[in-house]
Design a protein around this motif. Sequence first.
Motif, PDB file in Angstrom:
ATOM      1  N   GLU A 155      -1.874   5.383   2.495  1.00 26.60           N
ATOM      2  CA  GLU A 155      -2.795   6.504   2.336  1.00 26.60           C
ATOM      3  C   GLU A 155      -3.742   6.684   3.520  1.00 26.60           C
ATOM      4  O   GLU A 155      -4.341   7.743   3.681  1.00 26.60           O
ATOM      5  CB  GLU A 155      -3.594   6.370   1.032  1.00 26.60           C
ATOM      6  N   THR A 205       0.860  -1.189   0.000  1.00 25.94           N
ATOM      7  CA  THR A 205       0.000   0.000   0.000  1.00 25.94           C
ATOM      8  C   THR A 205       0.894   1.235   0.000  1.00 25.94           C
ATOM      9  O   THR A 205       2.100   1.141   0.213  1.00 25.94           O
ATOM     10  CB  THR A 205      -0.909   0.061   1.246  1.00 25.94           C
ATOM     11  N   ASP A 254      -1.056  -1.505  -4.943  1.00 31.29           N
ATOM     12  CA  ASP A 254      -2.159  -0.655  -4.481  1.00 31.29           C
ATOM     13  C   ASP A 254      -3.282  -1.519  -3.926  1.00 31.29           C
ATOM     14  O   ASP A 254      -4.350  -1.612  -4.501  1.00 31.29           O
ATOM     15  CB  ASP A 254      -2.651   0.215  -5.645  1.00 31.29           C
ATOM     16  N   CYS A 255      -3.008  -2.153  -2.780  1.00 25.69           N
ATOM     17  CA  CYS A 255      -3.984  -3.082  -2.203  1.00 25.69           C
ATOM     18  C   CYS A 255      -4.945  -2.410  -1.224  1.00 25.69           C
ATOM     19  O   CYS A 255      -5.871  -3.074  -0.741  1.00 25.69           O
ATOM     20  CB  CYS A 255      -3.253  -4.232  -1.509  1.00 25.69           C
ATOM     21  N   GLY A 256      -4.723  -1.136  -0.926  1.00 17.87           N
ATOM     22  CA  GLY A 256      -5.681  -0.425  -0.070  1.00 17.87           C
ATOM     23  C   GLY A 256      -5.275  -0.407   1.391  1.00 17.87           C
ATOM     24  O   GLY A 256      -5.514  -1.366   2.125  1.00 17.87           O
ATOM     25  N   ASP A 257      -4.691   0.708   1.816  1.00 18.69           N
ATOM     26  CA  ASP A 257      -4.295   0.878   3.210  1.00 18.69           C
ATOM     27  C   ASP A 257      -5.549   0.998   4.075  1.00 18.69           C
ATOM     28  O   ASP A 257      -6.483   1.707   3.735  1.00 18.69           O
ATOM     29  CB  ASP A 257      -3.451   2.158   3.327  1.00 18.69           C
ATOM     30  N   ASP A 280      -4.474  -5.330   8.628  1.00 16.38           N
ATOM     31  CA  ASP A 280      -3.820  -5.318   7.313  1.00 16.38           C
ATOM     32  C   ASP A 280      -2.642  -6.283   7.271  1.00 16.38           C
ATOM     33  O   ASP A 280      -2.337  -6.854   6.216  1.00 16.38           O
ATOM     34  CB  ASP A 280      -3.288  -3.912   6.974  1.00 16.38           C
ATOM     35  N   GLU A 328      -5.577  -8.516  -6.595  1.00 18.55           N
ATOM     36  CA  GLU A 328      -4.372  -8.212  -5.819  1.00 18.55           C
ATOM     37  C   GLU A 328      -3.365  -9.361  -5.936  1.00 18.55           C
ATOM     38  O   GLU A 328      -2.157  -9.134  -6.027  1.00 18.55           O
ATOM     39  CB  GLU A 328      -4.734  -7.969  -4.353  1.00 18.55           C
ATOM     40  N   LEU A 372      -6.888  -3.623   3.546  1.00 15.99           N
ATOM     41  CA  LEU A 372      -6.035  -4.311   2.574  1.00 15.99           C
ATOM     42  C   LEU A 372      -6.784  -5.456   1.901  1.00 15.99           C
ATOM     43  O   LEU A 372      -7.293  -6.360   2.550  1.00 15.99           O
ATOM     44  CB  LEU A 372      -4.772  -4.818   3.274  1.00 15.99           C
ATOM     45  N   ARG A 373      -6.845  -5.368   0.566  1.00 18.58           N
ATOM     46  CA  ARG A 373      -7.621  -6.349  -0.205  1.00 18.58           C
ATOM     47  C   ARG A 373      -6.753  -7.560  -0.551  1.00 18.58           C
ATOM     48  O   ARG A 373      -5.549  -7.434  -0.778  1.00 18.58           O
ATOM     49  CB  ARG A 373      -8.143  -5.686  -1.487  1.00 18.58           C
TER      50      ARG A 373
END
Length: 247
Positions: A42, A39, A72-75, A111, A84, A78-79
């Motif tokens: 963000e 991530t 870019d797995c999502g902070d 996460d 992903e 987390l995906r």
Amino acid sequence: MTLDLLAIGPHPDDLELACGGTLARVAKAGARVGLLHLTRGEAGSRGSVEERKREAECAGLALGAEVVEFSDCGDGALRTGEAEEDALIEVLRRLRPELVLGPPTPDRHPDHGRAHRLVEAACFYAGLARRGRPEWGEPHRPAAVFHYMLHDAFEPRFIVDVTESWNEKMAALACYESQLYQGSPPRGDLRPRQPETKVSSPEYWLAVEGRARHYGLLIGAEFGEPFASRLPLAVSDPLSLLPGGLR
Ligand SMILES: [Zn+2]
């Protein structure tokens, strides 16, 4: 470009805190090392995405890494889905690391546990011929995935002596001015920043050093970094396992 070792971390600064000394040690010995941050941090309380990217690149340089990449797995959420996994498989087939260092599970930050499962899955699937796209390159499965320690302590399977690379780890942590306490060590930007977080406190820094001293002590070294492995370790020379200063 192929790597000997790829370290994969949930958030920028996780890798440097958990295994920065190990990464610097193997890079100094001539291995090709890369860092992949899943991530961009963000959702962090401090620092912008741009700031954290600059800090991560600075830290990678300090550790001697040849590659610093971001996924870019999502902070904060987390995906771990197929998309992903595919993104990670593409990186693994392109960089072809022999060894992967990944996050442990479970851990305080959800996460981290999610990232653990994502890394385990992608490292396996990257070796399947029928998974992914031909343009990502030949299938490749790392020979091993070891897990570094983040928040929660566990009984380590092995400990790396990082005494000789402690300065490089400190230099890497000093790059994270938006995240980490910058007293002595790592260094001097003590301007108050808002808001205060757990990892930005002087106590957290003391805990980082204290943990490294604790695990170092167990193997007769000044500083050590602990690791877990799901599988037993293969050893060709048992004499190479002897701790340095313990008698
Ligand atoms: Zn983290």
